[in-house]
Design an enzyme around this catalytic site. Structure first.
Site, PDB file in Angstrom:
ATOM      1  N   LYS A  23      41.442  -0.248  -8.597  1.00 44.56           N
ATOM      2  CA  LYS A  23      40.435  -0.787  -8.564  1.00 44.56           C
ATOM      3  C   LYS A  23      39.739  -1.790  -9.723  1.00 44.56           C
ATOM      4  O   LYS A  23      39.323  -2.898  -9.143  1.00 44.56           O
ATOM      5  CB  LYS A  23      39.059   0.457  -8.870  1.00 44.56           C
ATOM      6  CG  LYS A  23      37.663  -0.040  -9.165  1.00 44.56           C
ATOM      7  CD  LYS A  23      36.953   1.165  -9.792  1.00 44.56           C
ATOM      8  CE  LYS A  23      35.464   0.729 -10.261  1.00 44.56           C
ATOM      9  NZ  LYS A  23      35.334   0.184 -11.591  1.00 44.56           N
ATOM     10  N   ASN A  24      40.495  -1.665 -10.813  1.00 45.35           N
ATOM     11  CA  ASN A  24      40.076  -2.677 -11.909  1.00 45.35           C
ATOM     12  C   ASN A  24      40.956  -3.878 -11.668  1.00 45.35           C
ATOM     13  O   ASN A  24      40.508  -4.951 -12.000  1.00 45.35           O
ATOM     14  CB  ASN A  24      40.299  -2.174 -13.023  1.00 45.35           C
ATOM     15  CG  ASN A  24      39.387  -1.237 -13.460  1.00 45.35           C
ATOM     16  OD1 ASN A  24      38.330  -1.116 -12.950  1.00 45.35           O
ATOM     17  ND2 ASN A  24      39.479  -0.376 -14.629  1.00 45.35           N
ATOM     18  N   ARG A  98      29.034  -4.529 -11.223  1.00 48.30           N
ATOM     19  CA  ARG A  98      29.551  -5.202 -12.513  1.00 48.30           C
ATOM     20  C   ARG A  98      30.591  -6.243 -12.066  1.00 48.30           C
ATOM     21  O   ARG A  98      30.688  -7.022 -12.720  1.00 48.30           O
ATOM     22  CB  ARG A  98      30.189  -3.936 -13.052  1.00 48.30           C
ATOM     23  CG  ARG A  98      29.404  -2.929 -13.767  1.00 48.30           C
ATOM     24  CD  ARG A  98      30.164  -2.580 -15.043  1.00 48.30           C
ATOM     25  NE  ARG A  98      30.568  -3.447 -15.753  1.00 48.30           N
ATOM     26  CZ  ARG A  98      29.915  -4.171 -16.674  1.00 48.30           C
ATOM     27  NH1 ARG A  98      28.542  -3.720 -16.840  1.00 48.30           N
ATOM     28  NH2 ARG A  98      30.338  -5.108 -17.549  1.00 48.30           N
ATOM     29  N   ASP A 122      28.058   1.008 -14.904  1.00 49.94           N
ATOM     30  CA  ASP A 122      28.047   2.558 -15.440  1.00 49.94           C
ATOM     31  C   ASP A 122      27.074   2.629 -16.620  1.00 49.94           C
ATOM     32  O   ASP A 122      26.711   2.057 -17.318  1.00 49.94           O
ATOM     33  CB  ASP A 122      29.379   2.722 -15.999  1.00 49.94           C
ATOM     34  CG  ASP A 122      30.346   3.276 -15.339  1.00 49.94           C
ATOM     35  OD1 ASP A 122      30.195   3.876 -14.369  1.00 49.94           O
ATOM     36  OD2 ASP A 122      31.526   3.089 -15.436  1.00 49.94           O
ATOM     37  N   ASP A 320      39.782   5.094 -19.753  1.00 43.31           N
ATOM     38  CA  ASP A 320      39.452   5.745 -18.632  1.00 43.31           C
ATOM     39  C   ASP A 320      39.981   7.021 -18.366  1.00 43.31           C
ATOM     40  O   ASP A 320      39.549   7.826 -17.740  1.00 43.31           O
ATOM     41  CB  ASP A 320      39.826   4.573 -17.304  1.00 43.31           C
ATOM     42  CG  ASP A 320      38.834   3.636 -17.280  1.00 43.31           C
ATOM     43  OD1 ASP A 320      37.699   3.458 -17.956  1.00 43.31           O
ATOM     44  OD2 ASP A 320      39.212   2.605 -16.408  1.00 43.31           O
ATOM     45  N   MET A 342      36.410   3.117 -27.688  1.00 47.93           N
ATOM     46  CA  MET A 342      35.853   1.842 -27.366  1.00 47.93           C
ATOM     47  C   MET A 342      34.487   2.002 -26.523  1.00 47.93           C
ATOM     48  O   MET A 342      33.951   1.050 -26.150  1.00 47.93           O
ATOM     49  CB  MET A 342      36.922   1.417 -26.046  1.00 47.93           C
ATOM     50  CG  MET A 342      38.136   0.660 -26.943  1.00 47.93           C
ATOM     51  SD  MET A 342      39.676   0.781 -25.864  1.00 47.93           S
ATOM     52  CE  MET A 342      39.218  -0.584 -24.910  1.00 47.93           C
TER      53      MET A 342
END
Length: 435
Positions: A23-24, A98, A122, A320, A342
C-alpha cells in the site's frame, strides 16, 4: 451504516496466503505517472480503498487509465486538466485521501503548479506536511495557504537544484521532494532522506524513466535534474506490513501458515523481531513458513532485562507493525515493553485488548508493557471498533485467537489497507464474516 466483521475465534488456520502489493509503495508509484506524457504500466497493485481512490482521482484529472486486471494498470498522463486540480470537486475528493499529497511533487516538476489539501486519513496523531512544503520551497516553489478552504497552492517558474537536510526522514516527504527534484535544473542533494524499500522502488522506477539518482538505499540522495522523463513498467513489492501481520496471526492462532512470494530480501529486521517474541519461522526461498506452535516465549536481553521493541525509521522496525507485536505478545510467555516513538496515539486501542482479558499496562501514549498470558487464559470475544488501519488488523488477530464471538465495527478502516482480508482468511479456515 458501515459494515462490521463477526469473528468466532479459536480455529487453527492452515494453508498458504499471498501478500498483496505494498500500500505505502502504491501511493508514491502511482503518483509518479504524472511525471511523463508516456504510458506507464504498474503491476501488483493492491485492490484497496486508498489506492483505488487515488487512481480515480488521477482519472478525474485527465490521466488515461486502462485497468488490465485488478492488479495491473496502464496510465498515460498526456492530457492533464490543471483546472480540475484547483476546483471544488478535487478539493472534496482529495481531502478524503492522505495519498493525494503525493501528486504535488510530480505536478510541480512538470507543470510548475500544484494544489494540496490539508491532510485527512488516520487518527494516529499529527502527520505534518512541513517536510514536503519546506522541501518544495528549497527547490524554489512559492506556497500560499488559503485558510478559507484549507488548501495549499504551490507554484514556481522553474525548480532549481539545491542541498537540503530534512528535519525528519519522512517517507512521503522524501518521495514527494524526490519527484519534484528529478526535473529541477541542476543537482539536488537530499540528506537525512528516508531509505525504505518503497522509496528505493520509487528511485528505481524513476531511473527507468530516465532520472539520474545516486545513493539509492542510503540516507543521502543526489539527483541530477533531467528535462524529460519517459514511460516504463514497474512491479510493486509485497506489503511487508501484511507479511508481519500474517506471521503474528499464525503464532496467535497456533496455525501452520506459508506466506508465499514474501519479497524476503526487502523485509529488513522484521523476521528477527518476531523471532525475538519466540516465534519460529523458516525462510524457504522467497516464502516464509510458520509452523504450528503450542507456545512461544519472549526472549530477554542478554543481561536478563526485559525486551523492548521500539519503532525507528528504516532500516529500524516499522511503526506499522508495533500494534501487531503488542497483540501477539499478549499470548506469549514473558513480558515486553512496546515503545511507540513516532506517533502519539497508535497505542490507544489497548483498552479493547484489556477488555478481552489481556494483561497490559499503558504507561503513557507512547509506551505499553505487555505481560504475556502464556496461553493460561484465552482472550474472550467482545464488541469493539477499529481506530486505525493497523490497530484494526491487530484487533482482528486478537479476535481470531479469542474464545467466543467478537464483533469489529468501523472495518472501513481495515478495508483501506488490506484487500479482501475476510475472504483470504476464510480460505485458511478462519470463521469470519461481513455483516
Amino acid at each position: 451504516m458501515s459494515s462490521a466483521f463477526e469473528v468466532r475465534g479459536g480455529n487453527r488456520l492452515q494453508g498458504e496466503i499471498v501478500p498483496q502489493g505494498a500500500k505505502n509503495e502504491a501511493l508514491q508509484i502511482i503518483s509518479a505517472v504524472m511525471l511523463t506524457p508516456e504510458k506507464v504500466t504498474i503491476s501488483n497493485i493492491p485492490d484497496i480503498v486508498d489506492v483505488n481512490l487515488l487512481i480515480e482521482l488521477l482519472g478525474d484529472a485527465g490521466v488515461r487509465i486502462n485497468r488490465v486486471s485488478r492488479d495491473v494498470c496502464e496510465f498515460q498522463a498526456d492530457n492533464i486538466d490543471l483546472d480540475y486540480l484547483q476546483g471544488p470537486e478535487f478539493k472534496k475528493k482529495s481531502g478524503r485521501l492522505r495519498g493525494s499529497v503525493m501528486i504535488a511533487g510530480p505536478l510541480l516538476a512538470r507543470f510548475g503548479k500544484a494544489f494540496i489539501p490539508k491532510p485527512g486519513g488516520d487518527k494516529i496523531g499529527r502527520r505534518r506536511l512541513d517536510t514536503h512544503i519546506i522541501g518544495f520551497e528549497r527547490l524554489g516553489a512559492k506556497f500560499i495557504y488559503d485558510s478559507d478552504d484549507n488548501f495549499f497552492r504551490l507554484e514556481t517558474n522553474g525548480l532549481k537544484g539545491t542541498y537540503m537536510l530534512l528535519d525528519e526522514p519522512s517517507v512521503t516527504g522524501t518521495a514527494n521532494i524526490l519527484m519534484a527534484a528529478v526535473m529541477a535544473e541542476g543537482t539536488t542533494t537530499i540528506y537525512n532522506a528516508a531509505c525504505e524499500p518503497y522509496l528505493q522502488q520509487l528511485c528505481r522506477m524513476l531511473t527507468r524513466m530516465g532520472a539520474k539518482i545516486q545513493g539509492i538505499g542510503s540516507n543521502m540522495l543526489i539527483i541530477e535534474g533531467v528535462k524529460y522523463l519517459g514511460g516504463c513498467e514497474h512491479t510493486m513489492l509485497p506489503d511487508m506490513i501484511e507479511i508481519g501481520s500474517f506471521i503474528g496471526l499464525a503464532a496467535m492462532t497456533q496455525s501452520e501458515i506459508t506466506i508465499k512470494n514474501a519479497g524476503v530480501e526487502h523485509l529488513g529486521i522484521i523476521p528477527e523481531k518476531f523471532r525475538q517474541l519466540g516465534i519460529n519461522l523458516e525462510i524457504r526461498g522467497n516464502d516464509i513458513y510458520i509452523p504450528s506452535q503450542e507456545t512461544y516465549e519472549i526472549q530477554t536481553f542478554l543481561d536478563g532485562s526485559i525486551l523492548t521493541v521500539s519503532d525507528h525509521p528504516w532500516p529500524g522496525f516499522t511503526p506499522d507493525l508495533l500494534s501487531i507485536v503488542l497483540v501477539v505478545a499478549t499470548q506469549a510467555k514473558g513480558s515486553v515493553m512496546i515503545h511507540q516513538k513516532m506517533f502519539e496515539s497508535r497505542l490507544f486501542f489497548v483498552d479493547k485488548l484489556i477488555d478481552m482479558g489481556a494483561q497490559i499496562v499503558l504507561c503513557d501514549p507512547h509506551r505499553a508493557v505487555v505481560i504475556g498470558l502464556g496461553r493460561q487464559h484465552a482472550l474472550r470475544g467482545i464488541t469493539m471498533s477499529s481506530p486505525d488501519i493497523r490497530a484494526g488488523v491487530s484487533l482482528l488477530i486478537a479476535a481470531l485467537s479469542a474464545e467466543g464471538k467478537s464483533t469489529i465495527q468501523n472495518i472501513d478502516q481495515i478495508d483501506r489497507g488490506y484487500q479482501y482480508i475476510d475472504e483470504r482468511l476464510r480460505k485458511l479456515g478462519a470463521d469470519i464474516r461481513r455483516v
